[in-house]
Design an enzyme around this catalytic site. Structure first.
Site, short mmCIF file in Angstrom:
data_model
loop_
_atom_site.label_atom_id
_atom_site.label_comp_id
_atom_site.label_asym_id
_atom_site.label_seq_id
_atom_site.Cartn_x
_atom_site.Cartn_y
_atom_site.Cartn_z
N THR A 1 0.85 -1.20 0.00
CA THR A 1 0.00 0.00 0.00
C THR A 1 0.87 1.23 0.00
OG1 THR A 1 -1.89 -1.00 1.11
CG2 THR A 1 -1.67 1.36 1.38
N VAL B 1 -12.33 -6.18 -0.27
CA VAL B 1 -11.95 -4.76 -0.19
C VAL B 1 -11.37 -4.51 1.20
CG1 VAL B 1 -12.77 -2.38 -0.23
CG2 VAL B 1 -13.70 -4.05 -1.85
N ASP C 1 -9.05 -1.69 3.88
CA ASP C 1 -9.29 -0.39 4.52
C ASP C 1 -8.95 0.79 3.62
OD1 ASP C 1 -6.58 -1.34 4.76
OD2 ASP C 1 -6.18 0.39 6.05
N THR D 1 -1.55 1.95 6.59
CA THR D 1 -1.19 0.70 5.92
C THR D 1 -1.14 -0.39 6.97
OG1 THR D 1 0.52 -0.50 4.71
CG2 THR D 1 1.29 1.30 6.09
N GLY D 2 -1.62 -1.55 6.62
CA GLY D 2 -1.59 -2.62 7.61
C GLY D 2 -2.68 -3.64 7.37
N1 ASP Z 1 -4.17 -2.21 4.23
C1 ASP Z 1 -4.04 -2.86 2.96
C2 ASP Z 1 -5.22 -3.76 2.72
O1 ASP Z 1 -5.66 -4.39 3.65
C3 ASP Z 1 -2.81 -3.69 2.83
C4 ASP Z 1 -1.55 -3.06 3.28
O2 ASP Z 1 -1.53 -1.93 3.75
O3 ASP Z 1 -0.54 -3.72 3.14
O4 ASP Z 1 -5.67 -3.85 1.60
#
Ligand code: ASP
Length: 327
Positions: A190, A219, A221, A241-242
């Protein structure tokens, strides 16, 4: 962290390129340099907008487009694959001055999803458009449409094959840190940006391919206003991100902004409290947070987060690990 005293109104841009269990020992110097190079280009693109007196929304778009166009990051070109071998992209943007917002989810043909999110915000009465509806809208608005194969990269394809073999749903920044992570040792991708312009307006944006081997139609966050993205001039601009599902459940971006606004705590403290809540719910990740006085925080509870910051001095500072946060 605060801005240095200066007569010019403060401008600032923060970016992230995803957080995760990034193992410094496995990240080659060349690869680290390549990541940091794109982060710096992203910062300079956004800074050029801000320095010219442009607004924070345009700076966020400029910064994110650089990372969407880079195959290194899990957004736009280089996005991860869903289980079915498709690149399904999500993005959102929010204007802190008006609290207008736009987002797209599950799109497969829009070269720069952040631009589509912006179009939804500015050219439609809606906040979130998905899949074909979003693609038709973006095409009608004149955005660049590409064949889905544009998003293909061998690296991501290999990641998908590995994830399928291991029956895992993986976040990004995975393979450079551990070729076969144990269950739960997930990594994140992300990209995101938050900006403060010379008018004192904040904006935030986030763009992603989501999770490797995610279920068709999943989908996260990133396109959810209040979860992956939030901006409010009265408090802060936030991009996350996470662990997407946990960030949605914790309303992570709004939660962070609300704490700053209602509890009058600094961005770093609000980010830490949100990340504590994320951890309590079994997730992890990072947040970039910026207020209208240019106070900011880049926080993560993973071993690393690709990040960068730039302010009035125009010096692009980038990093990956906590010890890189020397500004
Ligand atoms: N938050 C993002 C998702 O769940 C993935 C990520 O940030 O790595 O789509």
């Amino acid at each position: 962290m605060t801005t240095s005293a200066s007569s010019a109104p403060p401008i600032r841009l923060l970016v992230h390129g995803g957080a995760g269990a990034i193992d410094r020992k496995r990240l080659t110097a060349e690869r680290e340099q390549a990541y940091r190079q794109v982060l710096a280009e992203s910062l300079l693109a956004g800074h050029a907008v801000l320095k010219a007196g442009g607004n924070s929304v345009d700076a966020v778009i400029a910064a994110i487009m650089v990372m969407e166009d880079s195959p290194l990051f899990n957004a736009g070109k280089g996005a991860v694959f869903s289980h079915e071998g498709r690149n399904e992209l999500d993005a959102s943007i929010m204007d802190g001055a008006t609290r207008m917002a736009g987002a797209v989810a599950g799109v497969t043909t829009i070269r720069n999803p952040i631009r589509a999110a912006h179009a939804v915000m500015t050219q439609s009465p809606h906040v979130l458009l998905i899949s074909r509806g979003a693609e038709d809208f973006a095409a009608g608005y004149g955005l660049e449409i590409v064949d889905p194969s544009y998003f293909y990269t061998q690296h991501r394809w290999d990641q998908l094959q590995k994830a399928i073999a291991q029956e895992q749903i993986l976040r990004d920044h995975d393979m450079e840190s551990s070729p076969s992570p144990p269950n739960g040792d997930e990594k994140h991708g992300t990209v995101g940006a938050v900006a403060l312009d010379c008018q004192g307006n904040l904006a935030a944006g986030t763009s992603t391919g989501g999770l490797t081997n995610k279920r068709y139609g999943r989908v996260g966050d990133s396109p959810i206003i209040g979860a992956g993205t939030y901006a409010d001039n009265r408090s802060v601009a936030v991009s996350a991100t996470g662990s997407g599902e946990v960030f949605i459940r914790a309303a992570a971006a709004f939660n962070t902004a609300a704490q700053v606004r209602l509890q009058h705590i600094p961005p770093a403290e609000a980010a830490d409290r949100t990340l504590e809540e994320i951890a309590a719910l079994g997730g992890d990740g990072g947040l970039i947070v910026l207020d209208a006085a240019s106070n900011f925080a880049l926080r993560f509870n993973t071993s690393g987060m690709f990040h960068g910051a730039i302010g009035n001095d125009g010096v692009a500072r980038t990093g990956i690990f906590p010890q890189d946060l020397d500004y």
